[in-house]
Design a protein around this motif. Sequence first.
Motif, PDB file in Angstrom:
ATOM      1  N   ARG A  10       0.637  -1.132   0.066  1.00 29.29           N
ATOM      2  CA  ARG A  10       0.053   0.053  -0.027  1.00 29.29           C
ATOM      3  C   ARG A  10       0.919   1.177  -0.241  1.00 29.29           C
ATOM      4  O   ARG A  10       1.722   1.395   0.989  1.00 29.29           O
ATOM      5  N   GLN A  12       0.987   5.578  -0.286  1.00 24.62           N
ATOM      6  CA  GLN A  12       0.268   7.007  -0.633  1.00 24.62           C
ATOM      7  C   GLN A  12       1.220   8.027  -0.896  1.00 24.62           C
ATOM      8  O   GLN A  12       2.454   7.992  -0.677  1.00 24.62           O
ATOM      9  N   ASN A  19      -4.469  13.547  -2.955  1.00 19.81           N
ATOM     10  CA  ASN A  19      -3.872  12.409  -2.678  1.00 19.81           C
ATOM     11  C   ASN A  19      -4.030  11.103  -3.518  1.00 19.81           C
ATOM     12  O   ASN A  19      -4.876  10.967  -4.160  1.00 19.81           O
ATOM     13  N   THR A  21      -3.286   7.000  -3.738  1.00 17.37           N
ATOM     14  CA  THR A  21      -3.359   5.590  -2.812  1.00 17.37           C
ATOM     15  C   THR A  21      -3.454   4.437  -3.756  1.00 17.37           C
ATOM     16  O   THR A  21      -4.407   4.370  -4.433  1.00 17.37           O
TER      17      THR A  21
END
Length: 288
Positions: A10, A12, A19, A21
């Motif tokens: 994961r 970011q 943002n 992700t």
Amino acid sequence: MLKSMTAFARQQFAAEWGNVTWEIKSVNQRFLEPNFRMPESFRHLEFELRNVLRKRLNRGKLDCTLRIEMNPKHAGRMKLDQEMAQQLLTAHEELQVLAQDNQSADLVQLMRWPGLLQQEEADTDTMEKDVKQAFSQAVEQLIEVRQREGEALSEIIEQRLKGISSEVAKVGEQMPAVIKWQRERVTNRFEEAKVELDKDRLEQEMVFLAQKLDVAEELDRLNTHVIECLRLLKDKGPVGRRLDFLMQEFNREANTLGSKSINADITNSSVEIKVLIEQMREQVQNIE
């Protein structure tokens, strides 16, 4: 170095415009099978992102999910079409002259003129660059997790290989005593039946029986497979398919060993070897 196909990453990335992700889930698969879930505005990047995966990975089913959160302040600013505004104001002045009326222009009404106010388009080049950068970082993270998982699998497989070697050595040590016991058993049965056999014939029968019970070839092959597995565990490239093939060969020799057994200890060793092979096979399914 082994790499597992089971992993999760994961990543970011916080940019001025919003943002990013990325989540990548990986499980075992015979081939490389990536699946992407992303906003339609970024769907055109899929081909390029697939190529990134092909260069870094060889096998595995991958679920790649992209989530975008736009910054409201940069979602699209209002821009005044100054040329059109000047034309509207000039037209208003001309109307004042014609109408001989000095009424000032209603700016609120002018702002409603179609096309006078336009929403600026976001900097798509910057957004795509950030999305691709975050994806590359997520792939790196995924590979690191795969490597750590692969190291753990390597240790498990090595332990099982040592167990197989131990059982093979145990069977090898017992074989001379087993053949001797079987020879005495056959001889005693002939004596109990009061049957006289020619010594040469008896020797021939004993040789035939010894050949039938001989498992030296199976033990040698098992040892050879152990050595090859240990070598593959140190290989830098993808070895999952080759290890899977070796598991089949291990099973073949273990089955033959069990079929030739006339001794409980050897039978137990054969069963233990099969258990160890099955434990390895389950782990090998996850190796790239």
